[in-house]
Scaffold this active site. Structure first.
Site, PDB file in Angstrom:
ATOM      1  N   ARG A 175       0.862  -1.182   0.000  1.00 30.64           N
ATOM      2  CA  ARG A 175       0.000   0.000   0.000  1.00 30.64           C
ATOM      3  C   ARG A 175       0.894   1.226   0.000  1.00 30.64           C
ATOM      4  O   ARG A 175       1.791   1.339   0.835  1.00 30.64           O
ATOM      5  CB  ARG A 175      -0.869  -0.042   1.275  1.00 30.64           C
ATOM      6  CG  ARG A 175      -1.901   1.050   1.357  1.00 30.64           C
ATOM      7  CD  ARG A 175      -2.674   0.953   2.658  1.00 30.64           C
ATOM      8  NE  ARG A 175      -2.229   1.996   3.584  1.00 30.64           N
ATOM      9  CZ  ARG A 175      -2.921   2.403   4.644  1.00 30.64           C
ATOM     10  NH1 ARG A 175      -4.084   1.850   4.929  1.00 30.64           N
ATOM     11  NH2 ARG A 175      -2.460   3.351   5.430  1.00 30.64           N
TER      12      ARG A 175
ATOM     13  N   TYR B 201      -3.273  11.990   8.164  1.00 31.27           N
ATOM     14  CA  TYR B 201      -3.457  10.680   8.790  1.00 31.27           C
ATOM     15  C   TYR B 201      -3.169   9.610   7.747  1.00 31.27           C
ATOM     16  O   TYR B 201      -3.603   9.701   6.609  1.00 31.27           O
ATOM     17  CB  TYR B 201      -4.878  10.516   9.324  1.00 31.27           C
ATOM     18  CG  TYR B 201      -5.080   9.142   9.917  1.00 31.27           C
ATOM     19  CD1 TYR B 201      -4.475   8.807  11.122  1.00 31.27           C
ATOM     20  CD2 TYR B 201      -5.821   8.180   9.251  1.00 31.27           C
ATOM     21  CE1 TYR B 201      -4.610   7.543  11.653  1.00 31.27           C
ATOM     22  CE2 TYR B 201      -5.966   6.913   9.777  1.00 31.27           C
ATOM     23  CZ  TYR B 201      -5.361   6.596  10.978  1.00 31.27           C
ATOM     24  OH  TYR B 201      -5.490   5.337  11.497  1.00 31.27           O
TER      25      TYR B 201
ATOM     26  N   ASP C  28      -5.217   3.788   0.283  1.00 31.45           N
ATOM     27  CA  ASP C  28      -6.353   4.025   1.177  1.00 31.45           C
ATOM     28  C   ASP C  28      -6.704   5.515   1.152  1.00 31.45           C
ATOM     29  O   ASP C  28      -5.869   6.358   1.499  1.00 31.45           O
ATOM     30  CB  ASP C  28      -5.946   3.608   2.607  1.00 31.45           C
ATOM     31  CG  ASP C  28      -7.120   3.570   3.568  1.00 31.45           C
ATOM     32  OD1 ASP C  28      -8.195   4.071   3.201  1.00 31.45           O
ATOM     33  OD2 ASP C  28      -6.945   3.037   4.687  1.00 31.45           O
TER      34      ASP C  28
ATOM     35  N   HIS D 251      -9.233   6.729   2.953  1.00 29.20           N
ATOM     36  CA  HIS D 251      -9.781   7.044   4.275  1.00 29.20           C
ATOM     37  C   HIS D 251     -11.104   7.818   4.238  1.00 29.20           C
ATOM     38  O   HIS D 251     -11.290   8.761   5.020  1.00 29.20           O
ATOM     39  CB  HIS D 251      -8.755   7.817   5.114  1.00 29.20           C
ATOM     40  CG  HIS D 251      -7.655   6.937   5.630  1.00 29.20           C
ATOM     41  ND1 HIS D 251      -7.861   5.981   6.594  1.00 29.20           N
ATOM     42  CD2 HIS D 251      -6.349   6.855   5.313  1.00 29.20           C
ATOM     43  CE1 HIS D 251      -6.730   5.361   6.847  1.00 29.20           C
ATOM     44  NE2 HIS D 251      -5.795   5.861   6.081  1.00 29.20           N
TER      45      HIS D 251
ATOM     46  N   GLU E  37      -9.034   1.992  -1.633  1.00 22.27           N
ATOM     47  CA  GLU E  37      -9.792   1.662  -0.416  1.00 22.27           C
ATOM     48  C   GLU E  37     -10.529   2.875   0.148  1.00 22.27           C
ATOM     49  O   GLU E  37      -9.999   3.987   0.138  1.00 22.27           O
ATOM     50  CB  GLU E  37      -8.789   1.134   0.621  1.00 22.27           C
ATOM     51  CG  GLU E  37      -9.375   0.897   1.986  1.00 22.27           C
ATOM     52  CD  GLU E  37      -8.300   0.521   2.999  1.00 22.27           C
ATOM     53  OE1 GLU E  37      -7.206   0.081   2.588  1.00 22.27           O
ATOM     54  OE2 GLU E  37      -8.543   0.677   4.200  1.00 22.27           O
TER      55      GLU E  37
ATOM     56  N   GLU F 139     -13.755  -1.605   6.500  1.00 21.67           N
ATOM     57  CA  GLU F 139     -13.046  -1.854   7.762  1.00 21.67           C
ATOM     58  C   GLU F 139     -13.862  -1.377   8.964  1.00 21.67           C
ATOM     59  O   GLU F 139     -13.651  -1.862  10.066  1.00 21.67           O
ATOM     60  CB  GLU F 139     -11.651  -1.214   7.757  1.00 21.67           C
ATOM     61  CG  GLU F 139     -11.658   0.300   7.736  1.00 21.67           C
ATOM     62  CD  GLU F 139     -10.256   0.896   7.702  1.00 21.67           C
ATOM     63  OE1 GLU F 139      -9.402   0.374   6.984  1.00 21.67           O
ATOM     64  OE2 GLU F 139     -10.037   1.892   8.413  1.00 21.67           O
TER      65      GLU F 139
ATOM     66  N   ARG G 175     -13.790  -5.417   3.315  1.00 25.97           N
ATOM     67  CA  ARG G 175     -12.712  -5.318   4.309  1.00 25.97           C
ATOM     68  C   ARG G 175     -13.132  -5.596   5.749  1.00 25.97           C
ATOM     69  O   ARG G 175     -12.348  -5.431   6.689  1.00 25.97           O
ATOM     70  CB  ARG G 175     -12.074  -3.917   4.224  1.00 25.97           C
ATOM     71  CG  ARG G 175     -11.242  -3.846   3.004  1.00 25.97           C
ATOM     72  CD  ARG G 175     -10.269  -2.743   2.894  1.00 25.97           C
ATOM     73  NE  ARG G 175      -9.696  -2.153   4.075  1.00 25.97           N
ATOM     74  CZ  ARG G 175      -8.663  -2.663   4.756  1.00 25.97           C
ATOM     75  NH1 ARG G 175      -8.123  -3.802   4.383  1.00 25.97           N
ATOM     76  NH2 ARG G 175      -8.184  -2.023   5.798  1.00 25.97           N
TER      77      ARG G 175
ATOM     78  N   GLU H  89      -4.552  -7.521   5.073  1.00 26.16           N
ATOM     79  CA  GLU H  89      -3.667  -6.425   5.471  1.00 26.16           C
ATOM     80  C   GLU H  89      -2.711  -6.903   6.570  1.00 26.16           C
ATOM     81  O   GLU H  89      -3.103  -7.628   7.475  1.00 26.16           O
ATOM     82  CB  GLU H  89      -4.512  -5.256   5.997  1.00 26.16           C
ATOM     83  CG  GLU H  89      -3.690  -4.047   6.422  1.00 26.16           C
ATOM     84  CD  GLU H  89      -4.570  -2.875   6.860  1.00 26.16           C
ATOM     85  OE1 GLU H  89      -5.780  -3.084   7.071  1.00 26.16           O
ATOM     86  OE2 GLU H  89      -4.039  -1.762   6.984  1.00 26.16           O
TER      87      GLU H  89
ATOM     88  N   TRP I 197     -11.802  11.619   8.441  1.00 28.55           N
ATOM     89  CA  TRP I 197     -10.370  11.346   8.382  1.00 28.55           C
ATOM     90  C   TRP I 197     -10.154   9.996   7.728  1.00 28.55           C
ATOM     91  O   TRP I 197      -9.079   9.563   7.485  1.00 28.55           O
ATOM     92  CB  TRP I 197      -9.687  11.426   9.735  1.00 28.55           C
ATOM     93  CG  TRP I 197     -10.182  10.490  10.780  1.00 28.55           C
ATOM     94  CD1 TRP I 197     -11.022  10.776  11.813  1.00 28.55           C
ATOM     95  CD2 TRP I 197      -9.861   9.108  10.945  1.00 28.55           C
ATOM     96  NE1 TRP I 197     -11.247   9.678  12.577  1.00 28.55           N
ATOM     97  CE2 TRP I 197     -10.564   8.635  12.075  1.00 28.55           C
ATOM     98  CE3 TRP I 197      -9.065   8.216  10.222  1.00 28.55           C
ATOM     99  CZ2 TRP I 197     -10.474   7.303  12.515  1.00 28.55           C
ATOM    100  CZ3 TRP I 197      -8.989   6.904  10.653  1.00 28.55           C
ATOM    101  CH2 TRP I 197      -9.689   6.443  11.787  1.00 28.55           C
TER     102      TRP I 197
HETATM  103  C1  CS2 Z   1      -6.531   2.003   8.231  1.00 27.47           C
HETATM  104  C2  CS2 Z   1      -6.483   1.802   9.717  1.00 27.47           C
HETATM  105  O1  CS2 Z   1      -5.518  -0.102   8.097  1.00 27.47           O
HETATM  106  C3  CS2 Z   1      -6.199   0.707   7.515  1.00 27.47           C
HETATM  107  O2  CS2 Z   1      -6.588   0.568   6.375  1.00 27.47           O
HETATM  108  O3  CS2 Z   1      -7.643   2.588   7.696  1.00 27.47           O
HETATM  109  O4  CS2 Z   1      -5.241   2.240  10.108  1.00 27.47           O
HETATM  110  C4  CS2 Z   1      -7.539   2.523  10.536  1.00 27.47           C
HETATM  111  O5  CS2 Z   1      -7.426   3.883  10.370  1.00 27.47           O
HETATM  112  C5  CS2 Z   1      -7.430   2.166  11.980  1.00 27.47           C
HETATM  113  O6  CS2 Z   1      -7.485   0.782  12.114  1.00 27.47           O
HETATM  114  C6  CS2 Z   1      -8.522   2.861  12.783  1.00 27.47           C
HETATM  115  O7  CS2 Z   1      -8.637   2.330  14.028  1.00 27.47           O
HETATM  116 MG    MG Z   2      -8.205   1.715   5.838  1.00 33.04          MG
END
Ligand code: CS2
Ligand code: MG
Length: 403
Positions: free
Chosen positions: A148, A160, A211, A213, A237, A263, A284, A340, A403
């Protein structure tokens, strides 16, 4: 019949906070489950301690499905991350016990191995494109087949997903959330160059992922996906927030870049439309936040009907117990896609000894009975809970954003 004698919740902070449920049976066996919900850990600990543990005592640990339904339907209040993480912890611990009784690794109880190993992707992060490519090269030298790529956005001080001070993961590092600034325009301008450099410098024999986000609107995501098409990504993602599943139709109309999401999903109802309308390529959801092995298998079975493969969340805020359980799940199901893999801190590994291992781009859950992950309670006691939050994001005009 294997009666549940006791259950307890262990909260520990070896590097970051983890919540673990340990269930013991009258015949002297125990199983452990992960109940960690990053930034809301104590809510799940209380849900378990105050409302679930008393209802488990005396039940037959072998009746995994029945206990799942008892906690889900029986509570009246269904779904939600707190409820589903608590149910997941019970479910993981019970599968662990069943495996130990059978003397078999969990994947054998789930139908046996469908593949030799579980392909994993790692995180290459950098403030600049060059740093990110350098990090990716390092991982590829360790055998990773999928990476990634995340890089800082020129003009934004911190983002972030791009850790500060070259830390290996995205720590929840603040007693009260810190604030980042976000600009979609700057981000969208900078990203194609990252993937152009990725293909140029890393070649075409590596899977590249990214990602977003949840920071885009559907039409922005459609445009970004189109811009990234020449680089043949493995997936994009969390392009947009996914509460409105129908929003993905718009993205799909505009791009063939594969899409991954889920996720933060906690039940099959969060992704039913996304899957049935084939609006995504990878789901995910993972063991801890989506109701355990029992519920995740249901999601994967639905996804399989619609050509959607799995791509379980595996960040370091999910404990090694979730990683172990996910690896058994990944090894057994027909429609596995990718897993992941973020490296837990060394101190986390001392608290959670595990049978799983990594080799040459693949992970394997190991052959220990159950899911093969344990908690060392003495070690865990050395690291008391410490409140820690991820940052929040604001637009440049001060508006609170995703975020
Ligand atoms: C992220 C994570 O792994 C990922 O793809 O989006 O780092 C996520 O932000 C954290 O697990 C949030 O708790
Ligand atoms: Mg993620």
């Amino acid at each position: 019949m294997s009666k549940i004698r006791a259950a307890k919740v262990i909260v520990t902070c070896p590097g970051r906070n983890f919540v673990t449920l340990k269930i013991e049976t009258e015949d002297g066996l125990y199983g452990v489950g992960d109940a960690t919900l990053n930034g809301r850990e104590l809510a799940v600990a209380s849900y378990l301690n105050d409302h679930v543990v008393p209802c488990l005592i005396g039940r037959d640990a072998h009746r995994i499905e029945d206990i799942w339904q008892y906690l889900y339907r029986g509570a009246y209040w269904r779904r939600g991350p707190v409820t589903m993480s608590a149910i997941a912890a019970v479910d993981m611990a019970l599968w662990d016990i069943k495996g130990k009784v059978a003397g078999l690794p969990l994947y054998q109880l789930l139908g046996g191995a469908s593949r030799d190993g579980v392909m994993v992707y790692c995180h290459a992060n950098g403030v600049t494109i060059e740093e990110t490519i350098e990090a990716a090269r390092g991982y590829m030298a360790q055998g990773y087949k999928a990476v990634r790529l995340q890089a800082g956005v020129p003009g934004l001080k911190s983002t972030y997903g791009v850790p500060k001070d070259k830390k290996p993961y995205e720590p929840a590092d603040a007693d009260i959330p810190t604030e980042n600034l976000w600009s979609t325009e700057k981000y969208m301008r900078s990203l194609p160059a990252l993937f152009e450099a990725g293909r140029d410098k890393l070649g075409w024999d590596v899977h590249l992922l990214h990602d977003a986000h949840h920071r885009l609107t559907p039409i922005e995501a459609g445009r970004l996906g189109k811009d990234l098409e020449p680089f043949r990504m493995f997936w994009l993602e969390d392009a947009v927030p996914a509460e409105n599943q129908a929003a993905f139709r718009l993205i799909r109309q505009h791009t063939t870049t594969p899409l991954a999401v889920g996720e933060i999903f906690n039940s099959i109802w969060d992704c039913k439309q996304l899957i049935e309308e084939q609006l995504i390529d990878y789901i995910r959801a993972t063991v801890v936040h989506a109701g355990g092995i029992t519920h995740l298998r249901r999601i994967a079975a639905l996804a399989d009907l619609y050509h959607v493969r799995t791509g379980c969340h595996g960040a370091t805020d999910l404990s090694p117990i979730t990683m172990g359980a996910a690896l058994h799940f990944n090894l057994s199901i027909p429609n596995f896609g990718i897993q992941e893999h973020m490296h837990h801190a060394a101190v986390t590994e001392t608290v959670f000894p595990h049978a799983y291992s990594y080799k040459d781009g693949y992970m394997h859950p190991g052959e220990a009975p159950g899911h093969g992950v344990d908690i060392d309670e003495k070690e865990a006691a050395k690291y008391p809970y410490k409140r820690a939050y991820l940052p929040v994001n604001r637009l440049e005009d001060g508006t609170l954003y995703n975020w």
